[in-house]
Design an enzyme around this catalytic site. Structure first.
Site, mmCIF file in Angstrom:
data_model
loop_
_atom_site.group_PDB
_atom_site.id
_atom_site.type_symbol
_atom_site.label_atom_id
_atom_site.label_comp_id
_atom_site.label_asym_id
_atom_site.label_seq_id
_atom_site.Cartn_x
_atom_site.Cartn_y
_atom_site.Cartn_z
ATOM 1 N N LYS A 105 0.852 -1.262 -0.108
ATOM 2 C CA LYS A 105 0.146 -0.026 -0.034
ATOM 3 C C LYS A 105 0.931 1.471 0.099
ATOM 4 C CE LYS A 105 -4.157 -1.958 1.733
ATOM 5 N NZ LYS A 105 -5.497 -1.693 2.402
ATOM 6 N N LYS A 115 -4.362 -9.627 -5.515
ATOM 7 C CA LYS A 115 -5.476 -9.997 -5.008
ATOM 8 C C LYS A 115 -6.627 -9.074 -5.141
ATOM 9 C CE LYS A 115 -6.104 -7.889 -0.416
ATOM 10 N NZ LYS A 115 -7.532 -7.434 -0.425
ATOM 11 N N LYS A 129 -11.196 -4.090 -2.586
ATOM 12 C CA LYS A 129 -12.232 -3.171 -2.648
ATOM 13 C C LYS A 129 -11.566 -1.495 -2.882
ATOM 14 C CE LYS A 129 -13.565 -3.515 1.798
ATOM 15 N NZ LYS A 129 -12.191 -3.339 2.784
#
Ligand code: ATP
Ligand code: MG
Length: 328
Positions: free
Chosen positions: A111, A192, A195
């Site tokens: 991230k 992966k 959302k």
């Protein structure tokens, strides 16, 4: 009878990855266990969130928990920021964590890579997650495969705290489903499904309309050999779609391969879209009733009350163990 805790971030609308990897497994646990299900909005703010969207996503996530079968009479459903003990124990556990071990977390690396501004919270996310879990004396944490590393860190922090201060924390175990623990992106089968992906075609949201679902599956990347066969290494995209098909339909992968023998990806994808839409239909119907009702706020108020009662006890123990309490 075990204590169970699991959290989901209101960082967007849930995907079928979140559903198949985590949420779907929660409902079976409610009858025989003490369950806590949390909307972890303080985790969501480790990356920028728009105020109105965060508020909406938090309520929407709570409604999805209920729509997927969480029963507030059996489980405690609540919002993380409404139970201050999470942030309070989170701070204590940050002081027990080492920067080096936090920097090694793959989620932090994923991230933060390529971002100009990374919040300190993104680095210190795992001690907050450890606090979420440890506050309730949790024994089992049902999660997807990506959270395995954070649960291991939680165990290390608990063990370190118990050894240094007082033996108060229970060691939690991750429970990761055998199939569906890592649903992959529809646009890149090496990543992966998430959302918070900026490409909406990469995921199917639990609230997508049937037509959108069918379109997104049609657009999903595949390979060029045209054979519907499970082979994770050489055919990762088709294997991911087969996994989703199998979990949504209840059919085995072998049966699905046989159904599409000699037929191309076109038929397979069109029917997979229908199967996913059919799986989500009853959840969406119940969701639409809940999201406009006042029942939702009442459930969350009561959930916060119950969670506060339990969590404040463990927080007091941790403070006492460290010398943060004035009396005694
Ligand atoms: P974000 O991109 O904001 O991190 P996310 O989709 O990863 O969102 P989380 O709220 O971080 O969702 O995770 C909620 C739960 O869903 C966790 O138990 C996590 O392990 C599980 N999960 C997340 N993505 C997947 C996936 N692709 N397949 C299976 N389980 C998943
Ligand atoms: Mg995540």
């Amino acid at each position: 009878m075990s204590v169970i805790f699991s959290g989901i971030q209101p960082s967007g609308t849930l995907t079928i990855g979140n559903y198949l990897g985590a949420m779907k497994h929660f409902t079976n646990l409610q009858d025989d266990n003490e369950c806590y299900f949390c909307v972890v909005n303080q985790h969501a703010i480790t990356v920028p969130q728009e105020k109105k969207a965060l508020k909406q996503n938090s309520k929407s996530l709570a409604a999805l928990y209920l729509a997927s079968g969480i029963d507030p009479d059996k489980s405690t459903l609540f919002i993380q920021s409404e139970v201050p003990a999470h942030a309070q124990l989170g701070w204590i556990l940050q002081c027990v964590s080492y920067i080096g071990e936090l920097e090694r977390m793959t989620q932090f690396k994923d991230k933060s890579t390529g971002k100009d501004a990374v919040s300190a919270g993104l680095l210190t996310y795992p001690p907050l997650m450890a606090a979420d879990i440890l506050l309730y004396g949790t024994e089992v944490v049902p999660v997807g495969d990506d959270q395995k590393q954070h649960i291991e860190l939680t165990r290390n922090l608990a063990e370190r705290f118990n050894r240094k201060f007082n033996d108060i924390f229970v060691m939690p175990d991750a429970r990761i489903p055998k199939v569906g623990a890592r649903i992959m992106s529809l646009q890149d089968p090496t990543r992966k499904m998430s959302k918070s992906d900026s490409n909406q075609n990469a995921y199917i949201s639990m609230l997508d309309e049937p037509n959108t679902i069918i379109k997104k599956v049609k657009r999903a990347v595949t390979d060029s050999d045209g054979v519907v066969r499970f082979d994770k290494e050489n055919k990762p995209a088709i294997s991911n779609l087969l996994t989703i098909y199998s979990l949504c339909s209840g059919k085995s992968v072998e049966d699905i391969e046989a159904m599409y023998e000699g037929r191309g990806y076109g038929d397979f994808k069109a029917e997979l879209g229908e199967v996913i839409a059919e799986t989500l239909r009853p959840i969406q119907e119940r969701y639409n009733e809940l999201i406009t009702s006042s029942e939702l706020d009442d459930i969350l108020d009561l959930g916060a009350e119950k969670a506060n009662r339990k969590a404040s006890k463990m927080l007091a123990k941790a403070e006492r163990a460290m010398g943060l309490e004035r009396k005694r």
